[in-house]
Write an enzyme that holds these catalytic residues in place. Structure first.
Site, short mmCIF file in Angstrom:
data_model
loop_
_atom_site.label_atom_id
_atom_site.label_comp_id
_atom_site.label_asym_id
_atom_site.label_seq_id
_atom_site.Cartn_x
_atom_site.Cartn_y
_atom_site.Cartn_z
N ASN A 123 0.86 -1.19 0.00
CA ASN A 123 0.00 0.00 0.00
C ASN A 123 0.90 1.24 0.00
OD1 ASN A 123 -1.86 2.01 0.47
ND2 ASN A 123 -2.35 1.36 2.57
N LYS B 188 0.05 4.26 -0.32
CA LYS B 188 -0.62 5.45 0.24
C LYS B 188 -0.39 6.66 -0.68
CE LYS B 188 -0.24 3.31 4.71
NZ LYS B 188 -0.14 3.42 6.15
N HIS C 94 -9.46 0.98 4.96
CA HIS C 94 -8.20 1.28 5.64
C HIS C 94 -8.48 2.27 6.78
CE1 HIS C 94 -4.18 2.61 6.54
NE2 HIS C 94 -3.75 1.53 5.91
N GLU D 260 -6.92 4.73 7.87
CA GLU D 260 -6.69 6.14 7.55
C GLU D 260 -7.92 6.73 6.86
OE1 GLU D 260 -2.97 5.57 5.52
OE2 GLU D 260 -2.03 5.08 7.44
N GLU E 162 -5.17 -4.85 10.63
CA GLU E 162 -4.17 -3.80 10.81
C GLU E 162 -4.47 -3.02 12.10
OE1 GLU E 162 -2.29 -2.64 6.81
OE2 GLU E 162 -4.09 -1.44 7.06
N GLY F 89 2.46 2.50 10.73
CA GLY F 89 3.38 3.62 10.55
C GLY F 89 4.09 4.05 11.82
N SER G 113 3.57 -1.79 10.39
CA SER G 113 5.02 -1.81 10.62
C SER G 113 5.65 -3.17 10.32
CB SER G 113 5.35 -1.35 12.04
OG SER G 113 4.91 -0.02 12.24
N GLY H 117 2.92 -1.04 4.26
CA GLY H 117 2.92 0.38 3.92
C GLY H 117 4.33 0.85 3.62
N GLY H 118 4.96 1.46 4.61
CA GLY H 118 6.28 2.08 4.43
C GLY H 118 7.30 1.20 3.71
P1 PGA Z 1 2.88 0.49 7.58
O1 PGA Z 1 1.41 0.65 6.98
O2 PGA Z 1 3.46 -0.79 7.07
O3 PGA Z 1 3.63 1.70 7.12
O4 PGA Z 1 2.72 0.45 9.09
C1 PGA Z 1 0.58 -0.46 6.79
C2 PGA Z 1 -0.75 -0.02 6.22
O5 PGA Z 1 -1.26 1.02 6.65
O6 PGA Z 1 -1.32 -0.68 5.32
#
Ligand code: PGA
Length: 253
Positions: free
Chosen positions: A9, A11, A98, A100, A170, A176, A216, A237-238
């Site tokens: 992802n 983002k 998600h 967010e 998640e 994050g 993470s 994500g990251g």
């Molecule tokens: P992250 O994000 O790996 O940066 O923690 C995961 C996500 O929000 O899908």
């Protein structure tokens, strides 16, 4: 057998040139790689979906996903994207729910139910995200909370429709933040999610449903998370923004 899936992802990251570079790097890395991941899903910003789908067309096991879709198929909704548009550029999945988007765009369980319905009606598969805040976890209400998210947005589906759903657990406190759920915390919730699915749709459906962990997840912790009995991969994500890290996670099964 359920599929092992690693989804990235992105983002709201990457300019156009950076996005093309990342896709090219992933293609180059994946074309020479032997791994046991069944599906790799790239979820770039919608602007780059067409390129992502086109450029990865010949890369084995790679699919693309949008990060959202609208509840309507078309119309006067300035700035939104519809499932028909997403399908028409070659994407296979949409991430829905998600945290967010639940937080910043006020997406409710009911709205997500509508999004799930329109996605499935248009043959777009769904990566459905669920997960609790730190506050809910500290009150020890996290299992019931996630259960209610599934019940409210997914459990109206037929058995057949449910086969197009991938779940991503998640925990919000892990997204994050660099704080990953422990392998025991991840396994506990994944086990419960599978149990809820089995209670609703039967054990055959539950056993066939991929449940991904997100929050993470990185090249260092992916292996121990993916080794858990009910963890079928990750929503990253990251670490999906760096080709070498994402590929290393894909090799973690
Ligand atoms: P992250 O994000 O790996 O940066 O923690 C995961 C996500 O929000 O899908």
């Amino acid at each position: 057998m359920r599929k092992k899936i690693v989804a990235g992802n992105w983002k709201m990251n990457k300019t156009y040139e950076e996005a093309i570079q990342l896709i090219n790097d992933l293609n180059a890395g994946l074309n020479n790689l032997s791994h046991s991941t069944d599906e790799i899903i790239i979820c770039p910003p919608a602007l780059y979906l067409h390129e992502a789908a086109t450029l990865t067309r010949d890369t084995a096991k790679v699919f693309t996903a949008s990060q959202n879709c609208h509840t309507n198929e078309s119309g006067a909704y300035t700035g939104e994207i519809s499932v028909k548009m997403i399908k028409s550029v070659g994407a296979t999945y949409s991430i829905l729910g998600h945290s967010e988007r639940r937080m910043y765009n006020h997406e409710s369980d009911e709205m997500l139910r509508d999004k799930v319905n329109i996605a499935l009606a248009n043959n777009l598969k769904v990566i459905f995200c669920c997960g609790e805040s730190l506050e809910i976890r500290s009150k020890n209400e996290y299992i019931n909370f996630v259960k209610s998210q599934l019940e409210n947005s997914l459990f109206h589906l037929s058995k057949e429709q449910f086969s197009s759903i991938v779940i991503a657990y998640e925990p919000i406190w892990a997204i994050g933040t660099g704080v990953t759920a422990s392998k025991e915390q991840a396994q506990e919730m994944h086990y419960e999610i599978r149990y809820f699915i089995a209670a609703k749709y039967g054990s055959e459906v539950a056993e066939a449903t991929s449940i991904l962990y997100g929050g993470s997840c990185n090249p260092k912790n992916a292996k121990e998370l993916f080794e858990q009995a009910d963890v079928d991969g990750g929503l990253i994500g990251g670490a999906s923004l760096v080709a070498a890290d994402f590929i290393s996670i894909i090799q973690s099964f």
